[in-house]
Design an enzyme around this catalytic site. Structure first.
Site, short mmCIF file in Angstrom:
data_model
loop_
_atom_site.label_atom_id
_atom_site.label_comp_id
_atom_site.label_asym_id
_atom_site.label_seq_id
_atom_site.Cartn_x
_atom_site.Cartn_y
_atom_site.Cartn_z
N ARG A 269 28.48 -22.88 0.36
CA ARG A 269 28.18 -24.18 -0.24
C ARG A 269 29.40 -24.86 -0.88
O ARG A 269 29.58 -26.07 -0.71
CB ARG A 269 27.06 -24.04 -1.27
CG ARG A 269 25.70 -23.60 -0.71
CD ARG A 269 25.44 -24.11 0.66
NE ARG A 269 24.09 -23.85 1.13
CZ ARG A 269 23.78 -23.63 2.38
NH1 ARG A 269 24.75 -23.59 3.30
NH2 ARG A 269 22.55 -23.45 2.76
N ASP B 290 14.96 -30.25 7.54
CA ASP B 290 15.15 -31.09 6.35
C ASP B 290 16.20 -32.17 6.55
O ASP B 290 15.96 -33.35 6.29
CB ASP B 290 15.53 -30.22 5.15
CG ASP B 290 14.38 -29.31 4.72
OD1 ASP B 290 13.23 -29.70 4.93
OD2 ASP B 290 14.66 -28.22 4.18
N ASP C 51 20.38 -23.77 -3.70
CA ASP C 51 21.44 -24.53 -3.05
C ASP C 51 21.64 -25.92 -3.65
O ASP C 51 22.76 -26.45 -3.65
CB ASP C 51 21.18 -24.64 -1.54
CG ASP C 51 21.57 -23.37 -0.81
OD1 ASP C 51 22.37 -22.59 -1.37
OD2 ASP C 51 21.09 -23.15 0.31
N SER D 282 12.61 -20.45 7.36
CA SER D 282 13.77 -21.22 6.92
C SER D 282 14.97 -20.29 6.96
O SER D 282 14.97 -19.24 6.30
CB SER D 282 13.53 -21.74 5.49
OG SER D 282 14.69 -22.39 5.02
#
Length: 443
Positions: free
Chosen positions: A98, A17, A127, A179
């Site tokens: 994060r 991504d 996320d 992923s």
């Protein structure tokens, strides 16, 4: 003189991504891209290689930041104090990294004078919320770009083809479509065959933990020594919290402990099948809980359970920098002040069991607990205690029996029981009618 382009700071991993994001932002938003790569303990072939890949893809600059020590001391330490387990199952792998990455993204935006911060999250994941909530709380004036929510590349194969057409090298192939997000605390794995919740996870998704069927035939014991809620010694060897996490990942992983296969309720309303490997994290939480059982006063321990769930939910939902989470942290810190002692763990064939615990602050009193001749408990106090403990319930039971209300001692259908005023419906016909109607609705 040509106008300078606006800048966008991109959270960059080198994966599919974010590899596509650099080119897409340049082509579709007309911005210069500064990539930020954070080392939070994830698997990689070399951060310098990732940096060169970002530059080769057209990034104006690429910052590589070693966040591991800070991640352990300021983020994982707070997660351990809260025994953080979202839905009492998931130890918050991705959710913990994060906010730290977001902090560095904001710092980079200030350093480079960037108008935008971009991320590579999808529109139906958690996320995106965590990044954007954290960034907004740190600097409400920064604008956020989310290419994956905008572009027309709807599937991973389409992304792979787009990347190939733009000369972007990506690690994901059609043969290995998972992923993966990982850090010091563990690995999160999704996509591919895992999207069928009936399919057993293939062996190739796991890298941190051995197949429990292939682990050593002898158990391994580990002693963790804590001070103020944090481990600082493993088997008598003093290490940093970061060092203990690395050591436990190796030990627990060798014995096949730390795998989770669950259906998870995402913040955006989707149920998702998620697989995790969290060997050190799960072992540490288990040991930490065992020490709290020994040291914390009963009411504090019971109240803390609800606070732990509130903490985990807040962090899962991207509220790391929120006033609620900050307030809960203060409560958690208070409970850890005297949380010192040693816990003994036993690893064997995919399991981790607490087999011993001790502390100078232990509230376990042998004289009160034993049934032997050294018993110091006042048995005669129990009678009065029980009388007062059951007084409210006794008053309720006496009233309901007197009034003939349906209760465990009265069979309303057979009209049998210790009644003094007759059938319940004769006493309160309107109330009985409501009960009947309610039961019919619920039937």
């Amino acid at each position: 003189m040509a106008d300078q382009k606006e800048k966008a700071v991109l959270a960059y991993s080198g994966g599919l991504d974010t590899s596509c994001c650099i080119k897409w932002l340049q082509e579709n938003k007309g911005v210069d891209v500064i990539a930020v790569v954070g080392d939070v303990g994830q698997e990689h072939e070399g951060l310098e290689k990732i940096k060169q890949k970002a530059l080769k893809s057209g990034a104006l600059d690429c910052l590589v930041v070693d966040m591991r020590e800070t991640f352990a001391k300021e983020y994982l330490a707070k997660a351990l104090a809260a025994n953080a387990m979202y839905e009492n199952k998931y130890p918050l792998v991705s959710a913990l990294s994060r906010p730290l990455i977001s902090k560095h993204l904001v710092d980079a935006a200030h350093k480079f004078g960037a108008k935008y911060i971009a991320h590579g999250c999808t529109g139906k994941g958690n996320d995106q919320v965590r990044f954007e909530s954290s960034i907004t709380m740190l600097d409400p004036d920064i604008e956020i770009l989310a290419p994956v929510r905008e572009w027309e590349l709807k599937t991973r194969p389409e992304e792979m083809e787009w990347a190939q057409a733009h000369g972007i090298e990506v690690p994901t192939t059609k043969k290995s479509p998972y992923s993966i997000d990982d850090n010091l605390w563990g690995r999160a794995i999704e996509c591919g065959v895992l999207e069928d919740p009936w399919t057993e996870p293939p062996a190739d998704i796991y890298t941190m933990t051995s197949d429990p069927m292939q682990t050593p035939d002898q158990p391994e014991y580990v002693e963790l020594t804590f001070a103020r809620g944090l481990p600082y010694m493993i088997n008598g060897d003093q290490k940093s919290f970061l060092g203990i996490i690395y050591a436990l990942n190796e030990i627990a992983g060798k014995h096949g402990f730390g795998r989770i296969d669950m259906i998870e309720n995402r913040l955006v309303g989707v149920k998702s099948r998620e697989c995790y490997e969290v060997p050190a994290g799960l072992a540490l939480i288990q040991a930490h809980k065992a020490l709290e059982d020994l040291v914390l006063e009963r009411e504090v321990l019971h109240y803390k359970l609800g606070m732990e769930q509130a903490w985990a939910t807040a962090v899962y939902n991207g509220q790391w920098f929120s006033p609620l989470k900050e307030a809960i942290d203060a409560f958690m810190a208070s409970t850890q002040r005297c949380l010192s002692g040693t816990v003994k763990l036993k690893f064997y064939k995919g399991s981790c069991t607490v087999v011993g615990r001790k502390s100078a602050y232990s509230l376990y009193d042998y004289a009160l607990a034993t049934y032997d001749k050294d018993d110091a408990f006042d048995h005669t106090a129990a009678k009065g205690f029980i009388k007062l403990q059951t007084l409210s319930g006794k008053t309720w039971a006496s009233n309901r029996r007197q009034e003939g209300a349906p209760a465990e001692l009265f069979d309303a259908e057979k009209q049998q029981g210790p009644l003094k005023k007759g059938k319940y419906e004769d006493v309160t016909p309107l109330g009985q009618q409501v009960v009947v109607e309610a039961e019919a609705i619920l039937a």
